[in-house]
Design a protein around this motif. Structure first.
Motif, PDB file in Angstrom:
ATOM      1  N   GLN A  82       0.905  -1.242   0.102  1.00  0.00           N
ATOM      2  CA  GLN A  82      -0.017   0.121   0.028  1.00  0.00           C
ATOM      3  C   GLN A  82       0.848   1.143   0.118  1.00  0.00           C
ATOM      4  O   GLN A  82       1.975   1.317   0.602  1.00  0.00           O
ATOM      5  N   VAL A  83       0.498   2.229  -0.840  1.00  0.00           N
ATOM      6  CA  VAL A  83       1.131   3.433  -0.766  1.00  0.00           C
ATOM      7  C   VAL A  83       1.364   4.029   0.543  1.00  0.00           C
ATOM      8  O   VAL A  83       0.278   4.369   1.497  1.00  0.00           O
ATOM      9  N   GLU A  84       2.556   4.425   1.093  1.00  0.00           N
ATOM     10  CA  GLU A  84       2.641   4.737   2.440  1.00  0.00           C
ATOM     11  C   GLU A  84       2.697   6.577   2.426  1.00  0.00           C
ATOM     12  O   GLU A  84       2.375   6.910   3.564  1.00  0.00           O
ATOM     13  N   LYS A  85       3.134   7.061   1.456  1.00  0.00           N
ATOM     14  CA  LYS A  85       3.477   8.667   1.591  1.00  0.00           C
ATOM     15  C   LYS A  85       3.333   9.027   0.057  1.00  0.00           C
ATOM     16  O   LYS A  85       3.928   8.352  -0.779  1.00  0.00           O
ATOM     17  N   VAL A  86       2.785  10.050  -0.171  1.00  0.00           N
ATOM     18  CA  VAL A  86       2.558  10.792  -1.337  1.00  0.00           C
ATOM     19  C   VAL A  86       3.219  12.169  -1.136  1.00  0.00           C
ATOM     20  O   VAL A  86       2.644  13.011  -0.272  1.00  0.00           O
ATOM     21  N   SER A  87       4.133  12.743  -1.919  1.00  0.00           N
ATOM     22  CA  SER A  87       4.642  14.020  -1.628  1.00  0.00           C
ATOM     23  C   SER A  87       5.063  14.688  -2.944  1.00  0.00           C
ATOM     24  O   SER A  87       5.581  14.005  -3.754  1.00  0.00           O
ATOM     25  N   ASP A  88       4.647  16.032  -3.041  1.00  0.00           N
ATOM     26  CA  ASP A  88       5.242  16.752  -4.321  1.00  0.00           C
ATOM     27  C   ASP A  88       6.375  17.470  -3.929  1.00  0.00           C
ATOM     28  O   ASP A  88       7.010  18.387  -4.581  1.00  0.00           O
ATOM     29  N   SER A  89       7.160  17.288  -2.747  1.00  0.00           N
ATOM     30  CA  SER A  89       8.334  18.014  -2.433  1.00  0.00           C
ATOM     31  C   SER A  89       9.334  17.216  -3.096  1.00  0.00           C
ATOM     32  O   SER A  89       9.539  16.265  -3.242  1.00  0.00           O
TER      33      SER A  89
END
Length: 167
Positions: A82-89
């Motif tokens: 499962q995706v743990e984190k999503v970031s545009d940084s």
């Protein structure tokens, strides 16, 4: 138009997912599946009329993005995550041979230090649009899944934490 692929899951934690990501190692692409109505089942398979599909969740392929993934010395893991984190940084990594640190712009964490991210740049780069990637000629990664910045930007706008990823 040819039929695309359909994934069928017994209803469980996937029933709330709107998307599913799958690494296609044969075609070197990251596939994006979107949740569809269970009526799609009859377009793909001969199912008896009294079959109750309410216990199943259907996902149909919506997009395919060319990608690189881990090589023999540092493979991309197999499994369902499962995706743990999503970031545009931006993110600074030390996994690039020949560099103390490199940078990429935006990422999706799928398992520990295994990410979906775009090309890599020298750590000093402030804006990838005005810089040359240091990873353009790569044929594999150190285990992450690498896609274009345009594809990553699209995923960052679609994929929430918790989305299922099949590697």
């Amino acid at each position: 138009m040819a039929k695309s692929e359909l994934f069928i899951f017994k209803t469980n934690s996937l029933s709330n997912d709107q998307y599913l990501l799958k690494l296609n190692r044969t075609d070197s692409c990251l596939e994006v599946y979107s949740k569809v109505s269970n009526s799609k089942l009859n377009e793909y398979y001969s199912i008896r009329p009294d079959f109750d599909s309410s216990e199943y969740t259907m996902f149909e392929k919506a997009d395919s993005m060319p990608c690189l993934f881990g090589g023999e010395k540092s493979p991309t893991p197999y499994g369902v995550f499962q995706v743990e984190k999503v970031s545009d940084s931006e993110y600074v990594s030390g996994y690039r041979p020949g560099y103390d640190a490199v940078k990429f712009f935006g990422y999706i964490v799928i398992f520990e230090d295994y990410f979906i991210h775009s090309d890599m740049y020298e750590e000093s780069v402030e804006d990838y649009r005005n810089a040359s990637s240091i990873s353009t000629n790569d044929t594999f990664t150190s285990g992450c899944i690498r896609i274009s910045q345009k594809s990553l930007d699209k995923l960052l706008s679609l994929i929430p934490v918790g989305t299922t990823v099949i590697l």
